[in-house]
Design a protein around this motif. Structure first.
Motif, PDB file in Angstrom:
ATOM      1  N   GLU B 260       0.845  -1.200   0.000  1.00  0.00           N
ATOM      2  CA  GLU B 260       0.000   0.000   0.000  1.00  0.00           C
ATOM      3  C   GLU B 260       0.880   1.250   0.000  1.00  0.00           C
ATOM      4  O   GLU B 260       0.510   2.287  -0.522  1.00  0.00           O
ATOM      5  N   LYS B 311      -1.367   2.842  -2.347  1.00  0.00           N
ATOM      6  CA  LYS B 311      -2.241   3.910  -1.828  1.00  0.00           C
ATOM      7  C   LYS B 311      -1.484   5.225  -1.697  1.00  0.00           C
ATOM      8  O   LYS B 311      -2.081   6.292  -1.652  1.00  0.00           O
ATOM      9  N   ARG B 312      -0.192   5.107  -1.530  1.00  0.00           N
ATOM     10  CA  ARG B 312       0.625   6.320  -1.385  1.00  0.00           C
ATOM     11  C   ARG B 312       2.045   6.025  -1.832  1.00  0.00           C
ATOM     12  O   ARG B 312       2.501   4.880  -1.740  1.00  0.00           O
ATOM     13  N   ILE B 341      -2.763   8.748  -7.102  1.00  0.00           N
ATOM     14  CA  ILE B 341      -2.047   8.283  -5.912  1.00  0.00           C
ATOM     15  C   ILE B 341      -1.279   9.470  -5.328  1.00  0.00           C
ATOM     16  O   ILE B 341      -0.512  10.117  -6.048  1.00  0.00           O
TER      17      ILE B 341
END
Lengths: 277, 413
Positions: B260, B311-312, B341
């Motif tokens: 993630e 996610k990042r 993102i």
């Protein structure tokens, strides 16, 4: 206020608290001492002297003085000094360099600083080696000096700073040896007093990467003739000597570069006004 | 052959096996050991048929290499920091002329203030000069990338910089598998220049080109870099076949499965990042990292693919674009044009400040909790900043910043 009014100084007044990180035995210690002694004789207050340098062992010198210092980028000390002098003609400007900094990347500036003839003193501590990067040949290194960067020697003819200074228009040309503090001090005083661009090459041994230079102290001798104001005669003398003649070789009569900046910035009355409570 | 060597010495030995015909040498820390190492091999005869020239400046070093390359010789030089900036004009010149010079950069900060330690400010300043820029993660990769660089440069007629972190790699002693002359010869064919001195077709290199064709020449330089995006992985594959090592290529993904949080970085710092990733994975965080090996050309697609599903993204950068933040970050964002993102920048290791696993972990944990700033400065001394800002607020004549901060640190106030 007392600082501004002080008129006589000791050598220690020109030294900062920074301890030099030169190798023990480095000739540059003696150059630093000679500079402080010369400034005592000149009687110029530390705040009226600017010491400008580039990069290299010798270029660490501004931090060891109590004068205004400027540690610039490699090879650029002369244009920095010229900029400083034209903006503040009242200051005594001493540009300090080494044979690597001054004659390689700084080589082109050297030619044009001599031509421009701004009233400042250029001191090059010549040890015929790059010391800070640990022992590579410089423009003044002998052609057969072997090193990792010059396998079997460079095979190149060494740069002749004094002849180049003369050919390019420097107004005062001298050579000294760092170990001769008395002679170096005397010449530096004269170089600063002489109008225009003064060039002083100081043979300053690098005992770490050029231990053979310890022998310089036995090879040095006073120039057998008086200084001349004829650059052609001076050049002939320099080109035919053994490289170890010391003393003033040339005193020229060229008019220094004329600065047009009005000299008000250094006026003590204006400075005092600013700090008045 | 496995050897315990200083990075610079291993690079020098490898460069010698690449049989450069002209090597231009000028000392600058932390690169000096590399050219000195090549010089020693010229002297010992390991590298024969090579003109080793000790020049008067970095500007001369690259200019001599340009002249040699234009005459059809395999040319090599190395520099760092101020030296690279000093030769900037020649850097553009070599790329514009399509001369396949290989140059090692011992990455170091740029002054003022004077600093001899590692960061990426030097090669970043010339990232868009038209050279390929490859970043080594370890000394093994530094060695391997040099062999690949000559082949890449010569196949494309495009100069290549191999960026090696100053001191961290150049001065580190490591166990390195240094190739043999036979192995390098099997991988790297002799240089066949596209521009040769041909008396039947004499021409002058370095033509003046006006608005009628300048864009086209530049476009072709861009296209060469796009070609390199295909060629770099291909060469890495051939290298692997010959040497048995996976090295080079565009990107190095590490534990990216279901990650993630993704970290992106250039160079040796990826070693520390991998340690942090391992530790955070162990404590249950879905985190992975991507080392970017080819910074120019920038692997937009490869990176977009590798980052897909994250996610990042946190980009750890050893350089700073004042007024913007990170330069690598901008490129990473470009690769994520079609993916929403968030990308954070962590500025770390400027001027040789050690980048510790502890500090990186703290920054990554902030990111995992969505608390990391867009641009974060790792281990910034906030008290020093506030003190200096206050000082310049109180007086116009506040003096030189660097000297003020040093004085304050020295006095312990």
């Amino acid at each position: 206020m007392t600082q501004l009014q002080k008129t006589s100084f000791k050598a220690s007044d020109y030294r900062s608290d920074n301890t030099p990180i030169w190798c023990p035995g480095c000739g540059d210690f003696h150059v630093l001492l000679s500079i402080t002694k010369a400034l005592v004789e000149l009687g110029t207050a530390p705040e009226n002297v600017a010491v400008v340098s580039g990069i290299g062992c010798s270029s660490r010198i501004p931090a060891y003085t109590n004068c205004y210092g400027f540690h610039g980028v490699h090879g650029r000390s002369l244009p920095l000094g010229a900029g400083l002098k034209v903006a503040r003609p009242d200051l005594t400007v001493m540009v300090m360099s080494g044979d690597g900094d001054g004659f390689s990347i700084g080589g082109n500036h050297f030619l044009h600083a001599c031509r421009r003839n701004v009233d400042m003193t250029y001191v090059v501590m010549d040890n015929r080696v790059y010391g800070m990067t640990k022992g590579q040949p410089s423009p003044t290194t002998e052609p057969d000096w072997d090193s990792a960067l010059s396998p079997g020697g460079t095979g190149l003819s060494p740069f002749h700073p004094l002849v180049i200074a003369l050919a390019s228009g420097a107004n005062f040309v001298a050579r000294e040896f760092s170990g001769d503090i008395k002679g170096t001090t005397r010449t530096l005083v004269e170089a600063v007093r002489h109008p225009g661009f003064s060039f002083v090459e100081i043979l300053s041994p690098c005992v770490t990467f050029r231990p053979d230079e310890r022998a310089w102290k036995t090879q040095i001798h006073a120039a057998p003739v008086e200084a001349t104001d004829d650059p052609a005669r001076a050049a002939r003398r320099i080109m035919t000597d053994d490289g170890f003649n010391v003393g003033v070789l040339y005193r020229g009569n060229r008019k220094p570069y004329n600065t047009h900046v009005k000299d008000t910035a250094g006026d003590p009355a204006i400075l005092e006004e600013e700090f008045e409570i | 052959m496995l050897k315990q060597l200083e990075g610079s010495v291993a690079i020098a030995e490898t460069v010698a096996y690449c049989r450069p015909e002209v090597v231009c040498a000028y000392p600058i820390t932390p690169q000096t050991h590399i050219v000195e190492g090549v010089g020693a091999l010229v002297k010992s005869g390991v590298l024969s048929n090579c003109e080793f020239i000790n020049v008067e400046s970095e500007f001369a070093a690259l200019s001599v290499a340009i002249g040699a390359s234009a005459a059809g010789a395999r040319a090599y030089t190395a520099t760092a920091s101020q030296g690279l900036l000093f030769m900037a004009e020649a850097v553009y010149n070599a790329a514009g002329l399509g001369l396949p010079i290989v140059m090692t950069i011992g990455n170091r900060a740029i002054g003022a203030p004077i600093n001899i330690w590692n960061d990426h400010s030097d090669s970043m300043a010339l990232k868009d000069a038209g050279w390929i820029q490859l970043f080594a993660e370890s000394n093994q990769e530094a060695v391997d990338l040099h062999i690949q660089a000559f082949r890449l440069a010569e196949e494309l007629s495009c100069p290549v910089m191999v960026c090696v972190d100053g001191f961290i790699l150049t001065h580190a002693y490591e166990r390195i598998d240094v190739p043999t002359q036979e192995e390098v010869d099997a991988f790297l064919p002799p240089f066949e220049p596209v521009q040769v001195l041909d008396p039947t077709e004499p021409y002058s290199i370095g033509a003046m080109v006006g608005p009628e064709a300048f864009t086209e020449v530049r476009y072709l330089g861009h296209q060469k870099q796009l070609q390199a995006l295909h060629l770099i992985p291909e060469i890495a594959k051939v290298f692997q076949d010959v040497f048995g090592r996976e090295t080079g290529g565009l990107v190095h993904p590490y534990r990216t499965e279901n990650a993630e949080t993704m970290i992106v970085a250039l160079g040796s710092i990826n070693g520390t990042i991998k340690d942090v990733v391992d530790a955070m994975r162990e404590s249950g965080t879905a985190i992975g990292s991507i080392g970017v090996c080819s910074f120019r050309p920038f692997p937009l697609e490869a990176l977009a693919k590798a980052l897909d599903g994250a996610k990042r993204v946190i980009v750890v950068e050893k350089s700073l674009a004042p007024g913007l933040g990170g330069m690598l970050t901008s490129d990473v964002r470009m690769s994520l044009l079609r993916q929403a993102i968030p990308v954070h920048t962590v500025i770390a290791g400027l001027g040789g400040r050690p980048v510790t696993g502890v500090s990186l972990t703290a920054a990554f944990e902030l990111a995992v909790n969505d608390q990391l700033e867009d641009v974060h400065f790792l281990d910034l001394d906030h008290a020093a900043i506030e003190h200096e800002v206050e000082r310049s607020r109180l007086t116009r004549k506040s003096g030189p910043t660097a000297e003020n901060i040093l004085r304050r640190l020295g006095s312990g106030v």
